[in-house]
Design an enzyme around this catalytic site. Structure first.
Site, PDB file in Angstrom:
ATOM      1  N   HIS A 180       0.855  -1.188   0.000  1.00 26.29           N
ATOM      2  CA  HIS A 180       0.000   0.000   0.000  1.00 26.29           C
ATOM      3  C   HIS A 180       0.896   1.245   0.000  1.00 26.29           C
ATOM      4  O   HIS A 180       1.180   1.821   1.051  1.00 26.29           O
ATOM      5  CB  HIS A 180      -0.917  -0.005   1.224  1.00 26.29           C
ATOM      6  CG  HIS A 180      -1.945   1.076   1.234  1.00 26.29           C
ATOM      7  ND1 HIS A 180      -3.153   0.951   1.888  1.00 26.29           N
ATOM      8  CD2 HIS A 180      -1.964   2.308   0.670  1.00 26.29           C
ATOM      9  CE1 HIS A 180      -3.857   2.074   1.731  1.00 26.29           C
ATOM     10  NE2 HIS A 180      -3.146   2.908   1.005  1.00 26.29           N
TER      11      HIS A 180
ATOM     12  N   GLU B 137      -2.724  -1.742  -3.015  1.00 16.73           N
ATOM     13  CA  GLU B 137      -3.782  -0.935  -2.419  1.00 16.73           C
ATOM     14  C   GLU B 137      -3.413   0.535  -2.507  1.00 16.73           C
ATOM     15  O   GLU B 137      -2.233   0.890  -2.472  1.00 16.73           O
ATOM     16  CB  GLU B 137      -3.968  -1.285  -0.938  1.00 16.73           C
ATOM     17  CG  GLU B 137      -4.412  -2.694  -0.650  1.00 16.73           C
ATOM     18  CD  GLU B 137      -4.581  -2.930   0.839  1.00 16.73           C
ATOM     19  OE1 GLU B 137      -5.224  -3.928   1.197  1.00 16.73           O
ATOM     20  OE2 GLU B 137      -4.069  -2.124   1.648  1.00 16.73           O
TER      21      GLU B 137
ATOM     22  N   THR C 267      -3.765   4.660   8.793  1.00 13.08           N
ATOM     23  CA  THR C 267      -4.137   3.380   8.215  1.00 13.08           C
ATOM     24  C   THR C 267      -5.537   3.515   7.645  1.00 13.08           C
ATOM     25  O   THR C 267      -6.246   4.483   7.932  1.00 13.08           O
ATOM     26  CB  THR C 267      -4.090   2.262   9.280  1.00 13.08           C
ATOM     27  OG1 THR C 267      -4.356   0.993   8.655  1.00 13.08           O
ATOM     28  CG2 THR C 267      -5.113   2.505  10.380  1.00 13.08           C
TER      29      THR C 267
ATOM     30  N   HIS D  56      -8.392  -5.850   7.629  1.00 16.40           N
ATOM     31  CA  HIS D  56      -8.161  -4.812   8.636  1.00 16.40           C
ATOM     32  C   HIS D  56      -8.426  -5.377  10.022  1.00 16.40           C
ATOM     33  O   HIS D  56      -9.542  -5.725  10.378  1.00 16.40           O
ATOM     34  CB  HIS D  56      -9.013  -3.553   8.438  1.00 16.40           C
ATOM     35  CG  HIS D  56      -8.407  -2.352   9.112  1.00 16.40           C
ATOM     36  ND1 HIS D  56      -7.466  -1.558   8.514  1.00 16.40           N
ATOM     37  CD2 HIS D  56      -8.555  -1.867  10.359  1.00 16.40           C
ATOM     38  CE1 HIS D  56      -7.079  -0.609   9.348  1.00 16.40           C
ATOM     39  NE2 HIS D  56      -7.726  -0.775  10.480  1.00 16.40           N
ATOM     40  N   ASP D  57      -7.352  -5.469  10.801  1.00 15.76           N
ATOM     41  CA  ASP D  57      -7.379  -5.930  12.189  1.00 15.76           C
ATOM     42  C   ASP D  57      -7.790  -7.393  12.344  1.00 15.76           C
ATOM     43  O   ASP D  57      -8.167  -7.815  13.441  1.00 15.76           O
ATOM     44  CB  ASP D  57      -8.279  -5.037  13.049  1.00 15.76           C
ATOM     45  CG  ASP D  57      -7.683  -3.657  13.267  1.00 15.76           C
ATOM     46  OD1 ASP D  57      -6.458  -3.510  13.073  1.00 15.76           O
ATOM     47  OD2 ASP D  57      -8.424  -2.724  13.610  1.00 15.76           O
TER      48      ASP D  57
ATOM     49  N   GLY E 122      -1.672  -7.622   7.611  1.00 17.41           N
ATOM     50  CA  GLY E 122      -0.336  -7.075   7.736  1.00 17.41           C
ATOM     51  C   GLY E 122       0.092  -6.840   9.167  1.00 17.41           C
ATOM     52  O   GLY E 122       0.955  -7.538   9.697  1.00 17.41           O
ATOM     53  N   HIS E 123      -0.507  -5.857   9.822  1.00 17.36           N
ATOM     54  CA  HIS E 123      -0.036  -5.424  11.138  1.00 17.36           C
ATOM     55  C   HIS E 123       0.019  -6.569  12.144  1.00 17.36           C
ATOM     56  O   HIS E 123       1.059  -6.779  12.806  1.00 17.36           O
ATOM     57  CB  HIS E 123      -0.942  -4.304  11.665  1.00 17.36           C
ATOM     58  CG  HIS E 123      -0.506  -3.754  12.985  1.00 17.36           C
ATOM     59  ND1 HIS E 123       0.451  -2.773  13.115  1.00 17.36           N
ATOM     60  CD2 HIS E 123      -0.893  -4.069  14.248  1.00 17.36           C
ATOM     61  CE1 HIS E 123       0.635  -2.502  14.400  1.00 17.36           C
ATOM     62  NE2 HIS E 123      -0.168  -3.271  15.101  1.00 17.36           N
TER      63      HIS E 123
END
Length: 240
Positions: A43, A70, A100, A190-191, A213-214
């Site tokens: 991204h 992204e 983010t 996401h999350d 990712g995170h």
């Protein structure tokens, strides 16, 4: 079965904090593929505070799995995508200074813009996904743009998971069912993490791809990248 695409932005953040090329982003992308990821997500943001545009050019010829780019579709981003021709582009409505992705598109408001971009990428053979929340009217608009997929923003699911996962998943099931009826493939991200991913996939087997990712990179600090990717893949597989 749902594919796992590993977002390597966080690794680039570590590299950029010191300059130089440690860790080597291109090698990390290759290693993610070698360790079992079915896709790589990047991204690039306008300020290039993590993944740089030059990273994307370097990574593309080095991997055989799907590359998902992204980003917000400004002119520079569009030129990057049409030049590199990744397997997939995911359009997100991020402000330039956003930490983010934290919301999906208001597709109706941006319908003409998204339709034009989807048509352009389709003409180049690039699969297009639109980042959305679970509003059903919005998903119906996304289908009319000509996009191939939507990516469901799963932040609210992750936030509400501990309060009651049965309630947290309901709007996502409804959104996925509508998307399928409209002929859209479905991604999610996401999350998502090792705690909430398995239940999400088990309740929505329609999900084609999750982009993580995170949480995954954070888990890799404890378990190592190879074992962590294996753990996420097993988390998905046990639901089938």
């Amino acid at each position: 079965m749902t594919k796992l695409s590993v977002n390597i932005n966080k690794v680039a953040t570590i590299r950029n904090s010191r300059g130089g090329n440690i860790p080597d982003i291109a090698k990390v992308a290759q290693d993610c593929e070698r360790f079992g990821a079915q896709g790589i997500t990047v991204h690039p943001r306008p300020d290039e505070r993590h993944i740089r545009y030059s990273d994307v050019y370097e990574i593309k010829p080095l991997i055989k799995v799907e590359l998902n780019i992204e980003g917000y579709p400004n002119q520079r981003f569009i030129e990057l995508v049409t030049d590199i021709k990744p397997t997939q582009v995911t359009l997100v409505p991020d402000d330039p200074d956003a930490l983010t992705s934290n919301r999906g598109w208001d597709v109706e408001t941006h319908f003409d813009k998204l339709t034009e971009i989807a048509e352009l990428f389709r003409s180049k053979g690039i699969r297009t996904s639109i980042f959305v929340e679970t509003d059903l009217k919005n998903i119906a608009c996304a289908a009319k743009t000509g996009a191939d997929r939507i990516e469901l923003y799963t932040g609210p699911y992750a936030e509400n998971y501990a309060k009651g996962r049965e309630d947290a998943i309901v709007p996502f099931i409804e959104a996925a069912n509508m998307a399928k009826e409209l002929g859209l493939k479905i991604n999610a991200g996401h999350d998502l993490n090792l705690l909430n991913l398995g239940y999400f996939v088990s309740q929505i087997p329609l999900i084609d791809e999750v982009s993580i990712g995170h949480a995954l990179i954070s888990d890799a600090l404890y378990h190592g990248l190879e074992k962590t990717i294996s753990m996420y893949n097993e988390c998905i597989k046990q639901m089938y």
